[in-house]
Design a protein around this motif. Structure first.
Motif, PDB file in Angstrom:
ATOM      1  N   THR A  91      -6.765  -3.110   0.718  1.00 53.29           N
ATOM      2  CA  THR A  91      -6.441  -4.495   1.053  1.00 53.29           C
ATOM      3  C   THR A  91      -5.787  -5.260  -0.091  1.00 53.29           C
ATOM      4  O   THR A  91      -4.968  -6.131   0.151  1.00 53.29           O
ATOM      5  N   LYS A  92      -6.179  -4.950  -1.332  1.00 51.94           N
ATOM      6  CA  LYS A  92      -5.648  -5.722  -2.457  1.00 51.94           C
ATOM      7  C   LYS A  92      -5.694  -4.882  -3.723  1.00 51.94           C
ATOM      8  O   LYS A  92      -6.724  -4.286  -4.042  1.00 51.94           O
ATOM      9  N   LEU A  93      -4.584  -4.862  -4.448  1.00 52.41           N
ATOM     10  CA  LEU A  93      -4.535  -4.172  -5.727  1.00 52.41           C
ATOM     11  C   LEU A  93      -5.300  -4.995  -6.755  1.00 52.41           C
ATOM     12  O   LEU A  93      -5.010  -6.173  -6.963  1.00 52.41           O
ATOM     13  N   VAL A  94      -6.297  -4.374  -7.391  1.00 56.85           N
ATOM     14  CA  VAL A  94      -7.117  -5.058  -8.398  1.00 56.85           C
ATOM     15  C   VAL A  94      -6.472  -4.928  -9.771  1.00 56.85           C
ATOM     16  O   VAL A  94      -6.348  -5.898 -10.503  1.00 56.85           O
ATOM     17  N   ARG A  95      -6.063  -3.703 -10.115  1.00 56.94           N
ATOM     18  CA  ARG A  95      -5.435  -3.475 -11.418  1.00 56.94           C
ATOM     19  C   ARG A  95      -4.775  -2.097 -11.434  1.00 56.94           C
ATOM     20  O   ARG A  95      -5.038  -1.257 -10.600  1.00 56.94           O
ATOM     21  N   GLN A  96      -3.957  -1.906 -12.435  1.00 54.74           N
ATOM     22  CA  GLN A  96      -3.328  -0.612 -12.707  1.00 54.74           C
ATOM     23  C   GLN A  96      -3.878  -0.124 -14.030  1.00 54.74           C
ATOM     24  O   GLN A  96      -3.746  -0.803 -15.044  1.00 54.74           O
ATOM     25  N   SER A  97      -4.515   1.038 -14.019  1.00 59.82           N
ATOM     26  CA  SER A  97      -5.092   1.594 -15.237  1.00 59.82           C
ATOM     27  C   SER A  97      -4.171   2.690 -15.775  1.00 59.82           C
ATOM     28  O   SER A  97      -3.622   3.464 -14.996  1.00 59.82           O
ATOM     29  N   PRO A  98      -4.008   2.774 -17.098  1.00 61.34           N
ATOM     30  CA  PRO A  98      -3.145   3.822 -17.666  1.00 61.34           C
ATOM     31  C   PRO A  98      -3.758   5.222 -17.568  1.00 61.34           C
ATOM     32  O   PRO A  98      -3.053   6.214 -17.691  1.00 61.34           O
ATOM     33  N   THR A  99      -5.062   5.295 -17.335  1.00 65.93           N
ATOM     34  CA  THR A  99      -5.737   6.594 -17.207  1.00 65.93           C
ATOM     35  C   THR A  99      -6.601   6.581 -15.953  1.00 65.93           C
ATOM     36  O   THR A  99      -6.928   5.517 -15.416  1.00 65.93           O
ATOM     37  N   VAL A 100      -6.978   7.769 -15.513  1.00 58.20           N
ATOM     38  CA  VAL A 100      -7.884   7.882 -14.371  1.00 58.20           C
ATOM     39  C   VAL A 100      -9.168   8.574 -14.829  1.00 58.20           C
ATOM     40  O   VAL A 100      -9.144   9.359 -15.775  1.00 58.20           O
ATOM     41  N   PRO A 101     -10.276   8.281 -14.147  1.00 52.67           N
ATOM     42  CA  PRO A 101     -11.524   8.969 -14.488  1.00 52.67           C
ATOM     43  C   PRO A 101     -11.385  10.477 -14.242  1.00 52.67           C
ATOM     44  O   PRO A 101     -10.579  10.908 -13.420  1.00 52.67           O
ATOM     45  N   ASP A 102     -12.196  11.256 -14.939  1.00 51.27           N
ATOM     46  CA  ASP A 102     -12.161  12.701 -14.773  1.00 51.27           C
ATOM     47  C   ASP A 102     -12.586  13.077 -13.357  1.00 51.27           C
ATOM     48  O   ASP A 102     -13.607  12.617 -12.872  1.00 51.27           O
ATOM     49  N   PHE A 103     -11.796  13.898 -12.698  1.00 56.73           N
ATOM     50  CA  PHE A 103     -12.118  14.350 -11.352  1.00 56.73           C
ATOM     51  C   PHE A 103     -11.841  15.844 -11.194  1.00 56.73           C
ATOM     52  O   PHE A 103     -11.800  16.378 -10.089  1.00 56.73           O
TER      53      PHE A 103
ATOM     54  N   ALA B 268       0.833  -1.201   0.000  1.00 58.23           N
ATOM     55  CA  ALA B 268       0.000   0.000   0.000  1.00 58.23           C
ATOM     56  C   ALA B 268       0.866   1.247   0.000  1.00 58.23           C
ATOM     57  O   ALA B 268       0.426   2.301  -0.420  1.00 58.23           O
ATOM     58  N   ALA B 269       2.096   1.131   0.452  1.00 59.43           N
ATOM     59  CA  ALA B 269       3.000   2.282   0.459  1.00 59.43           C
ATOM     60  C   ALA B 269       3.327   2.733  -0.958  1.00 59.43           C
ATOM     61  O   ALA B 269       3.797   3.843  -1.155  1.00 59.43           O
ATOM     62  N   ASP B 270       3.064   1.900  -1.934  1.00 58.60           N
ATOM     63  CA  ASP B 270       3.366   2.205  -3.329  1.00 58.60           C
ATOM     64  C   ASP B 270       2.160   2.781  -4.075  1.00 58.60           C
ATOM     65  O   ASP B 270       2.020   2.569  -5.271  1.00 58.60           O
ATOM     66  N   LEU B 271       1.296   3.497  -3.379  1.00 60.87           N
ATOM     67  CA  LEU B 271       0.102   4.047  -4.020  1.00 60.87           C
ATOM     68  C   LEU B 271       0.495   4.955  -5.170  1.00 60.87           C
ATOM     69  O   LEU B 271       1.325   5.844  -5.017  1.00 60.87           O
ATOM     70  N   GLN B 272      -0.123   4.695  -6.328  1.00 62.15           N
ATOM     71  CA  GLN B 272       0.186   5.451  -7.536  1.00 62.15           C
ATOM     72  C   GLN B 272      -1.093   5.735  -8.309  1.00 62.15           C
ATOM     73  O   GLN B 272      -2.054   4.966  -8.246  1.00 62.15           O
ATOM     74  N   GLU B 273      -1.067   6.825  -9.061  1.00 62.08           N
ATOM     75  CA  GLU B 273      -2.201   7.193  -9.891  1.00 62.08           C
ATOM     76  C   GLU B 273      -2.581   6.034 -10.810  1.00 62.08           C
ATOM     77  O   GLU B 273      -1.717   5.370 -11.373  1.00 62.08           O
ATOM     78  N   GLY B 274      -3.888   5.799 -10.927  1.00 63.28           N
ATOM     79  CA  GLY B 274      -4.389   4.759 -11.812  1.00 63.28           C
ATOM     80  C   GLY B 274      -4.600   3.417 -11.144  1.00 63.28           C
ATOM     81  O   GLY B 274      -5.225   2.534 -11.733  1.00 63.28           O
ATOM     82  N   GLN B 275      -4.122   3.250  -9.919  1.00 59.56           N
ATOM     83  CA  GLN B 275      -4.336   1.974  -9.235  1.00 59.56           C
ATOM     84  C   GLN B 275      -5.775   1.870  -8.752  1.00 59.56           C
ATOM     85  O   GLN B 275      -6.343   2.841  -8.252  1.00 59.56           O
ATOM     86  N   VAL B 276      -6.348   0.683  -8.913  1.00 60.87           N
ATOM     87  CA  VAL B 276      -7.684   0.390  -8.401  1.00 60.87           C
ATOM     88  C   VAL B 276      -7.508  -0.651  -7.301  1.00 60.87           C
ATOM     89  O   VAL B 276      -6.895  -1.697  -7.515  1.00 60.87           O
ATOM     90  N   TRP B 277      -8.031  -0.331  -6.122  1.00 64.29           N
ATOM     91  CA  TRP B 277      -7.843  -1.173  -4.933  1.00 64.29           C
ATOM     92  C   TRP B 277      -9.165  -1.643  -4.348  1.00 64.29           C
ATOM     93  O   TRP B 277     -10.148  -0.911  -4.356  1.00 64.29           O
ATOM     94  N   LYS B 278      -9.157  -2.859  -3.801  1.00 66.66           N
ATOM     95  CA  LYS B 278     -10.203  -3.289  -2.887  1.00 66.66           C
ATOM     96  C   LYS B 278      -9.850  -2.657  -1.553  1.00 66.66           C
ATOM     97  O   LYS B 278      -8.686  -2.370  -1.288  1.00 66.66           O
ATOM     98  N   TYR B 279     -10.844  -2.438  -0.726  1.00 66.98           N
ATOM     99  CA  TYR B 279     -10.597  -1.825   0.579  1.00 66.98           C
ATOM    100  C   TYR B 279     -11.571  -2.393   1.603  1.00 66.98           C
ATOM    101  O   TYR B 279     -12.495  -3.128   1.247  1.00 66.98           O
ATOM    102  N   ARG B 280     -11.368  -2.054   2.852  1.00 69.63           N
ATOM    103  CA  ARG B 280     -12.264  -2.504   3.920  1.00 69.63           C
ATOM    104  C   ARG B 280     -13.572  -1.721   3.783  1.00 69.63           C
ATOM    105  O   ARG B 280     -13.664  -0.586   4.209  1.00 69.63           O
TER     106      ARG B 280
END
Length: 142
Positions: free
Chosen positions: A91-103, A18-30
């Motif tokens: 809790t778990k990295l699901v995938r790494q996306s090359p883009t992020v949704p518009d925010f 989790a220390a490696d949080l990066q843009e585009g990562q999709v995570w499961k969480y509690r």
């Protein structure tokens, strides 16, 4: 023995701290009860002198009733969190996306409020923050 080593290496390669949080990562969480399929997407990671590391998240597949309009909210496009709060949530990295949704809209509103000294970042985990949002005083945007 060879199979054990291969298994161990493949298991280790799929783990991302989790220390490696990066843009585009999709995570499961509690998650909250009944929202097991919900995920968070890392939109942006920034460092601030007063807040420390801020992780901007999108939350998907939730079930919250809008107290003002009565409709169901299934996603929140932007929420700013302190890094430790996200670390305590994912809790778990699901995938790494090359883009992020518009925010941009949500981020721009937050950034302006932050610069005016009227906003910060959540220091509670994602589940507790969503629960707090349900109990907050909501007003319709005019």
């Amino acid at each position: 023995m060879l199979y054990f080593i291969i298994f161990l290496l493949s298991a280790m390669s799929s783990l991302v701290s989790a220390a490696d949080l990066q843009e585009g990562q999709v995570w499961k969480y509690r998650t909250r009860f009944g929202e097991d399929g919900s995920t968070v997407t890392v939109l942006k990671v920034e460092n601030y002198k007063d807040l420390g590391r801020v992780v901007h998240l999108r939350v998907d597949k939730i079930q919250m009733k809008n107290p003002v309009k009565g409709n169901m909210i299934t996603d929140i496009p932007h929420l700013p969190f302190k890094d430790a709060a996200v670390q305590n949530s994912v809790t778990k990295l699901v995938r790494q996306s090359p883009t992020v949704p518009d925010f941009k809209e949500g981020y721009d509103i937050w950034k302006a409020a932050y610069l005016a000294g009227k906003a910060g970042a959540f220091d509670t985990n994602v589940r507790a923050t969503l629960d707090a949002l349900l109990g907050a005083k909501w007003e319709e945007k005019k």
